[in-house]
Structures are given as structure tokens and as C-alpha cells.
Design a protein around this motif. Structure first.
Motif, mmCIF file in Angstrom:
data_model
loop_
_atom_site.group_PDB
_atom_site.id
_atom_site.type_symbol
_atom_site.label_atom_id
_atom_site.label_comp_id
_atom_site.label_asym_id
_atom_site.label_seq_id
_atom_site.Cartn_x
_atom_site.Cartn_y
_atom_site.Cartn_z
ATOM 1 N N GLN A 28 0.882 -1.335 0.019
ATOM 2 C CA GLN A 28 -0.066 -0.054 -0.001
ATOM 3 C C GLN A 28 0.922 1.092 0.097
ATOM 4 O OE1 GLN A 28 -3.122 0.410 2.866
ATOM 5 N NE2 GLN A 28 -3.475 -1.672 3.246
ATOM 6 N N ALA A 29 0.369 2.358 -0.957
ATOM 7 C CA ALA A 29 1.160 3.415 -0.749
ATOM 8 C C ALA A 29 -0.067 4.680 -0.966
ATOM 9 C CB ALA A 29 2.234 3.632 -2.071
ATOM 10 N N TRP A 30 0.639 5.619 -0.281
ATOM 11 C CA TRP A 30 -0.326 6.718 -0.236
ATOM 12 C C TRP A 30 0.546 8.281 -0.264
ATOM 13 C CZ3 TRP A 30 -0.104 3.392 3.393
ATOM 14 C CH2 TRP A 30 0.480 3.590 4.736
ATOM 15 N N TYR A 31 -0.365 9.359 -0.784
ATOM 16 C CA TYR A 31 0.239 10.708 -0.537
ATOM 17 C C TYR A 31 -0.005 10.962 0.915
ATOM 18 C CZ TYR A 31 1.163 11.711 -5.076
ATOM 19 O OH TYR A 31 1.588 11.688 -6.523
ATOM 20 N N MET A 32 1.258 11.544 1.513
ATOM 21 C CA MET A 32 1.282 11.918 3.005
ATOM 22 C C MET A 32 0.771 13.178 3.284
ATOM 23 S SD MET A 32 5.125 10.650 3.925
ATOM 24 C CE MET A 32 4.911 10.941 5.653
ATOM 25 N N ASP A 33 0.428 13.635 4.617
ATOM 26 C CA ASP A 33 -0.122 14.748 5.072
ATOM 27 C C ASP A 33 1.044 15.605 5.227
ATOM 28 O OD1 ASP A 33 0.759 13.974 7.624
ATOM 29 O OD2 ASP A 33 -1.272 13.449 8.245
ATOM 30 N N ASP A 34 1.016 16.799 5.948
ATOM 31 C CA ASP A 34 2.078 17.721 6.085
ATOM 32 C C ASP A 34 2.459 17.828 7.833
ATOM 33 O OD1 ASP A 34 2.294 18.674 3.291
ATOM 34 O OD2 ASP A 34 0.945 19.886 3.606
ATOM 35 N N SER A 35 1.928 16.731 8.373
ATOM 36 C CA SER A 35 1.770 16.929 9.716
ATOM 37 C C SER A 35 3.258 16.451 10.321
ATOM 38 C CB SER A 35 1.078 15.834 10.440
ATOM 39 O OG SER A 35 1.180 15.481 11.812
ATOM 40 N N ALA A 36 3.650 17.382 11.459
ATOM 41 C CA ALA A 36 5.139 16.945 11.918
ATOM 42 C C ALA A 36 4.956 15.769 13.118
ATOM 43 C CB ALA A 36 5.623 18.234 12.399
ATOM 44 N N ASP A 37 3.747 15.183 13.318
ATOM 45 C CA ASP A 37 3.647 14.342 14.297
ATOM 46 C C ASP A 37 4.613 13.206 13.957
ATOM 47 O OD1 ASP A 37 1.685 15.848 15.273
ATOM 48 O OD2 ASP A 37 -0.091 14.598 14.418
ATOM 49 N N ASP A 38 4.716 12.285 15.177
ATOM 50 C CA ASP A 38 5.333 11.080 15.057
ATOM 51 C C ASP A 38 5.740 10.435 13.707
ATOM 52 O OD1 ASP A 38 6.592 8.722 15.501
ATOM 53 O OD2 ASP A 38 5.438 8.162 17.200
ATOM 54 N N PRO A 39 6.853 10.440 13.129
ATOM 55 C CA PRO A 39 6.869 9.776 11.673
ATOM 56 C C PRO A 39 6.444 8.368 11.689
ATOM 57 C CG PRO A 39 9.216 10.210 12.812
ATOM 58 C CD PRO A 39 8.029 10.758 13.560
ATOM 59 N N ARG A 40 6.336 7.562 12.867
ATOM 60 C CA ARG A 40 5.794 6.333 12.637
ATOM 61 C C ARG A 40 4.451 6.001 12.718
ATOM 62 N NH1 ARG A 40 7.189 4.072 18.261
ATOM 63 N NH2 ARG A 40 6.493 6.069 18.626
ATOM 64 N N LEU A 41 3.719 7.269 12.493
ATOM 65 C CA LEU A 41 2.193 7.170 12.301
ATOM 66 C C LEU A 41 1.956 7.026 10.536
ATOM 67 C CD1 LEU A 41 1.052 9.762 14.702
ATOM 68 C CD2 LEU A 41 0.996 7.252 15.025
ATOM 69 N N PRO A 42 1.028 6.854 10.151
ATOM 70 C CA PRO A 42 0.879 6.483 8.886
ATOM 71 C C PRO A 42 0.668 7.770 8.043
ATOM 72 C CG PRO A 42 -1.031 5.123 9.840
ATOM 73 C CD PRO A 42 -0.189 6.188 11.103
ATOM 74 N N HIS A 43 0.303 8.974 8.690
ATOM 75 C CA HIS A 43 0.400 10.198 7.874
ATOM 76 C C HIS A 43 -0.365 10.118 6.533
ATOM 77 C CE1 HIS A 43 2.687 12.400 10.704
ATOM 78 N NE2 HIS A 43 3.571 11.491 10.679
#
Length: 179
Positions: free
Chosen positions: A3-18
Motif C-alpha cells: 500500500q502507498a499513499w500521499y502523505m499529510d504535512d503533519s510533523a507528528d510522530d513519523p511512525r504514524l501513517p500520515h
């Protein structure tokens, strides 16, 4: 299947799906236009897998090792995790085959937006030389992966900006040809 997707711009924990909202999935064909190749293999038989051996022969992957990324097994764990997540490129292909656990490879698309690729047991990916990318574990904090190389192993990451390298110029030329 990967699975692949475009990411959000959040600076939250990089281990989250984003995942970007709304969700913007990315298919294998779009990844191929970026030079990213993918295989699904049987990780339980990686030591004697004829399919893996065929890929290694066809792509001249002559060198291999296995790395385990978790707090208990990787020396200088925190430092290495930060290094893996710094945006960088390599002068050679990067090949990773997930034997256990999971994590994320992030790659840049043609417009310089992040695409997150979720990697699990049995997923093998090849990132072309010159592509900007990064890696992080997911919330499980564990991955065991095979690293493959053509010839002698070279792990040198060149943090962005690294546009002066010939590998980057060749990659940008490749992208122009797939437009």
C-alpha cells in the motif's frame, strides 16, 4: 499487496501513517513511473527461494546481509533511526526485502510531494539511484530486512540537497522521460 499513499504535512510522530485527507492512494504503476520496483515474495523461505534467486541473478544483486532494526538489536538505535529518516539519496540502487516486521519508505514524486510506501513481511522494493527518500519504522518499532547490492555494499546517504551528483542528474533525466 503493498500500500502507498500521499502523505499529510503533519510533523507528528513519523511512525504514524500520515495519510493525506482525503486519502490519495498510489498504485504500483505510479511507483514504477518513479523508478520504484516492487515484488511480493515468501519471506518464510528467503534462504532457499528460487524466485528471490532469479531476481538476484537478473538484477546482479551479488551481495546480501540482514539487518534488524529495533532498540535491542541495533547499536546506536536512536541515532540510526534519525539518520534513516533524514531525506537523502544514494549513488546506487537501494534494495530492501522485509523478512519480519514493518516500516515505511517515503519517496518524492515528480512534483516533490511525499509518497509513503508501507512495507510488511514479504515486500521487496528497489529504489533507483538518485531518488530522494527516507525510512522509518512504524508503531511496532521492529523490522528485519535483507539488504541487497550490486557488487560491494555502499551505504553512504547524501542528505538533500545533493543535486550535484551524477546519479541525481540521471534520475531527473529518467523522470523527464516518463512524463
Amino acid at each position: 499487496m503493498v500500500q502507498a499513499w500521499y502523505m499529510d504535512d503533519s510533523a507528528d510522530d513519523p511512525r504514524l501513517p500520515h495519510r493525506a485527507q482525503p486519502d490519495r492512494p498510489v498504485g504500483l504503476e505510479q511507483l514504477r513511473t518513479l523508478g520504484v520496483l516492487y515484488w511480493k515474495l515468501d519471506a518464510d523461505k528467503y534462504e532457499n527461494d528460487p524466485e528471490l534467486e532469479k531476481i538476484r541473478r537478473e538484477r546482479n544483486y551479488s551481495w546480501m546481509d540482514v539487518i534488524t532494526i529495533c532498540k535491542d538489536k541495533l547499536p546506536n538505535y536512536e541515532e540510526k533511526i534519525k539518520m534513516f529518516f533524514e531525506e537523502h539519496l544514494h549513488l546506487d540502487e537501494e534494495i530492501r526485502y522485509i523478512l519480519e516486521g514493518s516500516g515505511y519508505f517515503d519517496v518524492r514524486d515528480k512534483e516533490d510531494r511525499w509518497i509513503r510506501i508501507s512495507m510488511e513481511k514479504g515486500d521487496m522494493i528497489t529504489l533507483p539511484a538518485g531518488i530522494y527518500h527516507r525510512f522509518t519504522l512504524d508503531e511496532k518499532n521492529y523490522v528485519k530486512a535483507m539488504r541487497l547490492f550490486v557488487g560491494e555494499p555502499v551505504w553512504t546517504p547524501y542528505n538533500r540537497p545533493a543535486d550535484h551528483f551524477n546519479a541525481r542528474a540521471q534520475y531527473v533525466k529518467f523522470l523527464e522521460g516518463t512524463a
